[in-house]
Design a protein around this motif. Structure first.
Motif, PDB file in Angstrom:
ATOM      1  N   TRP A 121      76.250  17.587  -9.862  1.00  0.00           N
ATOM      2  CA  TRP A 121      76.703  16.297 -10.049  1.00  0.00           C
ATOM      3  C   TRP A 121      76.307  15.467  -9.039  1.00  0.00           C
ATOM      4  O   TRP A 121      76.175  13.857  -9.030  1.00  0.00           O
ATOM      5  N   ALA A 122      76.441  15.678  -7.623  1.00  0.00           N
ATOM      6  CA  ALA A 122      76.102  14.629  -6.517  1.00  0.00           C
ATOM      7  C   ALA A 122      74.667  14.297  -6.603  1.00  0.00           C
ATOM      8  O   ALA A 122      74.667  13.141  -6.273  1.00  0.00           O
ATOM      9  N   GLU A 123      73.807  14.846  -7.089  1.00  0.00           N
ATOM     10  CA  GLU A 123      72.457  14.449  -7.289  1.00  0.00           C
ATOM     11  C   GLU A 123      72.447  13.260  -8.232  1.00  0.00           C
ATOM     12  O   GLU A 123      71.589  12.162  -8.118  1.00  0.00           O
ATOM     13  N   TRP A 124      72.957  13.516  -9.369  1.00  0.00           N
ATOM     14  CA  TRP A 124      73.244  12.366 -10.460  1.00  0.00           C
ATOM     15  C   TRP A 124      73.871  11.157  -9.895  1.00  0.00           C
ATOM     16  O   TRP A 124      73.487  10.189 -10.036  1.00  0.00           O
ATOM     17  N   ARG A 125      74.893  11.525  -8.930  1.00  0.00           N
ATOM     18  CA  ARG A 125      75.696  10.246  -8.398  1.00  0.00           C
ATOM     19  C   ARG A 125      74.644   9.605  -7.702  1.00  0.00           C
ATOM     20  O   ARG A 125      74.740   8.377  -7.699  1.00  0.00           O
ATOM     21  N   SER A 126      73.918  10.180  -6.909  1.00  0.00           N
ATOM     22  CA  SER A 126      73.260   9.483  -6.010  1.00  0.00           C
ATOM     23  C   SER A 126      72.293   8.472  -6.619  1.00  0.00           C
ATOM     24  O   SER A 126      71.994   7.300  -6.100  1.00  0.00           O
ATOM     25  N   LEU A 127      71.673   9.059  -7.852  1.00  0.00           N
ATOM     26  CA  LEU A 127      70.665   8.490  -8.484  1.00  0.00           C
ATOM     27  C   LEU A 127      71.093   7.107  -9.198  1.00  0.00           C
ATOM     28  O   LEU A 127      70.625   6.085  -9.149  1.00  0.00           O
TER      29      LEU A 127
END
Length: 159
Positions: A121-127
């Motif tokens: 989820w943190a990768e999605w958040r960063s994007l």
């Protein structure tokens, strides 16, 4: 339509669009530190429910209005055409950034409403966050070009 009225409408639309974009940019540092529950809860189910559709609608309306204003300026031989056209291009670049970086994340986030949140989820958040921030910066530069279009004067013709 009178140029002053057209410029007023465009400035108001651009300011409203910029408000959404710059809001994301200003929230970036805090939101990147949020844990999964706070970020997912506020983004997927809360704070941004209207922000996305309304923000995109404002940005599209701004781009269309900037194009119309640029055409009016050119037709009337008024000053500010180049900066107004640049503002339209820059706002459009911001929207393109949003479509490429943020929209795919929104599609993914829609799956999280009733389903599990993935481990990445943190990768999605960063994007999502960085895409929103880049769009906000583009809108800021586009708004600056729009303001610059109001400050230029037409060169006097030498006769």
């Amino acid at each position: 339509m009178e140029l002053r009225t057209a410029r007023f409408v465009v400035i108001m639309l651009a300011a409203l669009s910029l408000g959404v974009g710059i809001g994301h940019l200003m929230q970036l540092p805090a939101r990147m530190a949020w844990d999964q529950y706070l970020w997912v809860g506020s983004t997927v189910q809360g704070t941004y429910a209207l922000s996305g559709p309304l923000g995109v609608l404002l940005q599209v309306a701004t781009i269309i209005a900037l194009i119309v204003l640029a055409l009016l300026l050119r037709r009337h031989g008024a000053a500010g055409f180049a900066f107004t056209a640049a503002a339209a291009v820059i706002f459009a670049m911001g929207l393109l950034i949003w479509w490429v970086l943020v929209y795919p994340v929104n599609v993914e986030l829609a799956k999280w409403v009733n389903g599990p949140v993935p481990d990445n989820w943190a990768e999605w958040r960063s994007l999502w966050e960085w895409g929103q921030a880049a769009n906000g910066l583009a809108q800021l530069f586009g708004f600056a070009a729009l303001i610059a279009s109001l400050l230029v004067r037409k060169a006097k013709q030498r006769g």
